[in-house]
Design a protein around this motif. Sequence first.
Motif, mmCIF file in Angstrom:
data_model
loop_
_atom_site.group_PDB
_atom_site.id
_atom_site.type_symbol
_atom_site.label_atom_id
_atom_site.label_comp_id
_atom_site.label_asym_id
_atom_site.label_seq_id
_atom_site.Cartn_x
_atom_site.Cartn_y
_atom_site.Cartn_z
ATOM 1 N N THR A 234 0.835 -1.203 0.000
ATOM 2 C CA THR A 234 0.000 0.000 0.000
ATOM 3 C C THR A 234 0.869 1.252 0.000
ATOM 4 O OG1 THR A 234 -1.752 -1.149 1.191
ATOM 5 C CG2 THR A 234 -1.793 1.259 1.249
ATOM 6 N N LEU A 235 1.904 1.224 0.809
ATOM 7 C CA LEU A 235 2.833 2.348 0.888
ATOM 8 C C LEU A 235 3.464 2.648 -0.463
ATOM 9 C CD1 LEU A 235 4.732 4.246 2.711
ATOM 10 C CD2 LEU A 235 6.291 2.311 2.674
ATOM 11 N N ARG A 236 3.912 1.582 -1.154
ATOM 12 C CA ARG A 236 4.595 1.769 -2.429
ATOM 13 C C ARG A 236 3.685 2.343 -3.507
ATOM 14 N NH1 ARG A 236 9.279 -0.864 -3.761
ATOM 15 N NH2 ARG A 236 8.963 0.289 -5.690
ATOM 16 N N GLN A 237 2.384 2.122 -3.386
ATOM 17 C CA GLN A 237 1.462 2.599 -4.415
ATOM 18 C C GLN A 237 0.743 3.874 -4.015
ATOM 19 O OE1 GLN A 237 1.838 0.961 -7.308
ATOM 20 N NE2 GLN A 237 3.271 -0.242 -6.077
ATOM 21 N N THR A 238 1.108 4.452 -2.850
ATOM 22 C CA THR A 238 0.493 5.695 -2.382
ATOM 23 C C THR A 238 1.325 6.886 -2.836
ATOM 24 O OG1 THR A 238 -0.433 4.594 -0.426
ATOM 25 C CG2 THR A 238 -0.242 6.998 -0.348
ATOM 26 N N GLN A 239 0.721 7.765 -3.605
ATOM 27 C CA GLN A 239 1.448 8.917 -4.131
ATOM 28 C C GLN A 239 1.746 9.943 -3.045
ATOM 29 O OE1 GLN A 239 2.617 9.165 -7.323
ATOM 30 N NE2 GLN A 239 1.872 7.070 -7.555
ATOM 31 N N ASP A 240 0.778 10.218 -2.198
ATOM 32 C CA ASP A 240 0.938 11.206 -1.133
ATOM 33 C C ASP A 240 1.023 10.467 0.203
ATOM 34 O OD1 ASP A 240 0.923 13.293 0.634
ATOM 35 O OD2 ASP A 240 -1.011 14.125 0.010
ATOM 36 N N LEU A 241 2.237 10.310 0.730
ATOM 37 C CA LEU A 241 2.429 9.532 1.946
ATOM 38 C C LEU A 241 1.771 10.175 3.166
ATOM 39 C CD1 LEU A 241 6.126 8.317 1.574
ATOM 40 C CD2 LEU A 241 4.000 7.124 1.008
ATOM 41 N N SER A 242 1.450 11.463 3.069
ATOM 42 C CA SER A 242 0.792 12.120 4.196
ATOM 43 C C SER A 242 -0.627 11.595 4.396
ATOM 44 C CB SER A 242 0.759 13.635 3.988
ATOM 45 O OG SER A 242 -0.072 13.979 2.884
ATOM 46 N N THR A 243 -1.165 10.938 3.360
ATOM 47 C CA THR A 243 -2.513 10.383 3.465
ATOM 48 C C THR A 243 -2.503 8.961 4.014
ATOM 49 O OG1 THR A 243 -2.494 9.455 1.221
ATOM 50 C CG2 THR A 243 -3.198 11.748 1.462
ATOM 51 N N LEU A 244 -1.323 8.396 4.198
ATOM 52 C CA LEU A 244 -1.219 7.008 4.662
ATOM 53 C C LEU A 244 -1.216 6.977 6.183
ATOM 54 C CD1 LEU A 244 -0.786 4.089 3.569
ATOM 55 C CD2 LEU A 244 1.643 4.426 4.032
ATOM 56 N N PRO A 245 -2.226 6.358 6.806
ATOM 57 C CA PRO A 245 -2.254 6.326 8.271
ATOM 58 C C PRO A 245 -1.191 5.408 8.837
ATOM 59 C CG PRO A 245 -4.026 4.979 7.364
ATOM 60 C CD PRO A 245 -3.375 5.665 6.204
ATOM 61 N N VAL A 246 -0.562 5.836 9.920
ATOM 62 C CA VAL A 246 0.401 5.005 10.632
ATOM 63 C C VAL A 246 0.199 5.242 12.122
ATOM 64 C CG1 VAL A 246 2.217 6.760 10.577
ATOM 65 C CG2 VAL A 246 2.839 4.345 10.855
ATOM 66 N N GLY A 247 0.272 4.176 12.896
ATOM 67 C CA GLY A 247 0.030 4.314 14.322
ATOM 68 C C GLY A 247 1.128 5.088 15.033
ATOM 69 N N ARG A 248 0.784 5.600 16.205
ATOM 70 C CA ARG A 248 1.803 6.260 17.028
ATOM 71 C C ARG A 248 2.692 5.223 17.693
ATOM 72 N NH1 ARG A 248 0.056 8.362 21.262
ATOM 73 N NH2 ARG A 248 -2.051 7.491 21.239
ATOM 74 N N ARG A 249 2.091 4.079 18.022
ATOM 75 C CA ARG A 249 2.847 2.999 18.656
ATOM 76 C C ARG A 249 2.681 1.748 17.798
ATOM 77 N NH1 ARG A 249 -0.301 3.826 24.201
ATOM 78 N NH2 ARG A 249 -1.899 3.672 22.597
ATOM 79 N N VAL A 250 3.753 1.337 17.159
ATOM 80 C CA VAL A 250 3.720 0.239 16.195
ATOM 81 C C VAL A 250 4.523 -0.936 16.731
ATOM 82 C CG1 VAL A 250 4.296 -0.480 13.837
ATOM 83 C CG2 VAL A 250 3.501 1.864 14.271
ATOM 84 N N VAL A 251 3.949 -2.119 16.629
ATOM 85 C CA VAL A 251 4.653 -3.351 16.964
ATOM 86 C C VAL A 251 4.760 -4.191 15.697
ATOM 87 C CG1 VAL A 251 4.583 -5.526 18.241
ATOM 88 C CG2 VAL A 251 3.982 -3.392 19.391
ATOM 89 N N VAL A 252 5.989 -4.531 15.310
ATOM 90 C CA VAL A 252 6.234 -5.377 14.149
ATOM 91 C C VAL A 252 6.697 -6.733 14.660
ATOM 92 C CG1 VAL A 252 7.520 -5.667 12.012
ATOM 93 C CG2 VAL A 252 6.881 -3.368 12.773
ATOM 94 N N ILE A 253 6.014 -7.780 14.261
ATOM 95 C CA ILE A 253 6.338 -9.126 14.724
ATOM 96 C C ILE A 253 7.050 -9.878 13.611
ATOM 97 C CG2 ILE A 253 5.410 -11.291 15.626
ATOM 98 C CD1 ILE A 253 2.995 -9.696 16.640
ATOM 99 N N GLY A 254 8.312 -10.243 13.845
ATOM 100 C CA GLY A 254 9.107 -10.955 12.845
ATOM 101 C C GLY A 254 10.554 -10.531 12.912
ATOM 102 N N GLY A 255 11.420 -11.301 12.255
ATOM 103 C CA GLY A 255 12.846 -11.013 12.332
ATOM 104 C C GLY A 255 13.554 -10.982 10.994
ATOM 105 N N GLY A 256 12.795 -10.804 9.915
ATOM 106 C CA GLY A 256 13.401 -10.784 8.589
ATOM 107 C C GLY A 256 13.484 -9.390 7.997
ATOM 108 N N MET A 257 13.873 -9.324 6.719
ATOM 109 C CA MET A 257 14.040 -8.039 6.049
ATOM 110 C C MET A 257 12.711 -7.318 5.881
ATOM 111 S SD MET A 257 16.971 -9.040 3.250
ATOM 112 C CE MET A 257 17.015 -7.401 2.537
ATOM 113 N N THR A 258 11.619 -8.072 5.704
ATOM 114 C CA THR A 258 10.305 -7.433 5.603
ATOM 115 C C THR A 258 9.949 -6.748 6.909
ATOM 116 O OG1 THR A 258 9.537 -9.024 3.945
ATOM 117 C CG2 THR A 258 7.854 -7.812 5.170
ATOM 118 N N ALA A 259 10.271 -7.403 8.032
ATOM 119 C CA ALA A 259 10.010 -6.799 9.338
ATOM 120 C C ALA A 259 10.804 -5.516 9.505
ATOM 121 C CB ALA A 259 10.362 -7.786 10.453
ATOM 122 N N VAL A 260 12.072 -5.527 9.090
ATOM 123 C CA VAL A 260 12.907 -4.329 9.176
ATOM 124 C C VAL A 260 12.327 -3.222 8.301
ATOM 125 C CG1 VAL A 260 15.161 -3.352 8.609
ATOM 126 C CG2 VAL A 260 15.023 -5.548 9.789
#
Length: 420
Positions: A234-260
């Motif tokens: 979704t991020l890669r296809q969004t022209q205006d990143l200011s319209t992309l919601p992102v949490g204030r507190r984010v938890v990423v579960i995983g240990g690979g390059m996608t997680a990074v």
Amino acid sequence: MTQAQAVLEAERCLYCYDAPCATACPTSIDVPSFIRRIGEGNLRGAATTILDSNPLGGMCARVCPTENLCEAVCVRNTQEGAPVLIGRLQRHAVDALMESDRPQVFTRAPATGKKIAVVGAGPAGLACAYTLARLGHNVVVFDARPKAGGLNEYGLASYKTPNDFAQKEVQWLLDIGGIEIRHNWKLETTSQIDALRQNYDALFLGMGLSTTHQLGVAGESLQGVQDAVDFIATLRQTQDLSTLPVGRRVVVIGGGMTAVDAAVQSKLLGAQEVHMVYRRGKDNMSASTAEQEWAQTHGVTIHHWLAPVEVLGANGHVNAVKFARQTLVNGKPTPTGETETFEADTVLKAIGQQLGNPVLEQAGLTLSGGRIATDAQGTTNLPGVWAGGDCRAGGLDLTVEAVEHGKQSAKAIHAQLLRA
């Protein structure tokens, strides 16, 4: 790199005979040769050497874990602990070619009249199609997405591929001629495979992995919980990143390059806190040490030996994730009885992908570990069908390896068509 910096770095190369860096490269790029050309100021010649072995050499220079491959065995590294910066030199040369007036350095062989079908426009499929086109064959690539590129277009964080590089590379590949891409084509029935086998002289499957693993814990369906690959796409296809919601507190579960990628991208988009949580130790993470350090320098906190046990929420939305502390018992991660909870309004799952398409087995393809079983050249058990990339069993799930799979299968297809 500036040109002066590139020349200085190139001069550090010892131009080893039987160079270990070239052996460590899955696509067998003649590393000393292209670096020598950079030192001589011949960037076009350097890029030609790179792309002759790896037609996606520009993207691989951006995402390949060179610190674990070519640079790890560089003689300068083993002697001095400071390898020649092979990846950056590769990017310098290929970028210069791509920005030039005549970026296409190869020409097609005379037309053979043969037509090959490729399923999947990711690194493996594109490398296969390009190699076959150079050899004079016509190729039709079928892909489920509206854009070609696969994970290069939809699965990599924006900071790794700025200025729409993935599409520029796709256009360079198509400029060789003889390649048609048909978008929004999904493999859904065995009759589709049957038709491709009947209507084309050969078939290459390079569709990647279509589904993601689930956590399998309570609360996983709460709002705010999503797959990291979908977040990045979704991020890669969004022209205006200011319209992309992102949490204030984010938890990423995983240990690979996608997680990074998901963790760093969340931080860059404005998240106040980003926790990357992995169920094993640092040395077990598939993300390279450089990737892990990259995340930490961008404010991501990495936690080890924590396994998710519950996603907590209120009013249908996630507000925390509960983890169980793990320790090794007889070599197996085992809960200690301790727990830890991180507050979160966004949870991104990056715990791996799987093939997930029942049509392949229904069509008679032999699977191994849920992926397509092949020989070293990508030959499957079905006559006239090859496979490569992440969908092929026994791989490393690296872009550079997928490119090599596509290239080797193309050569095998070419050889068989010549015998026919």
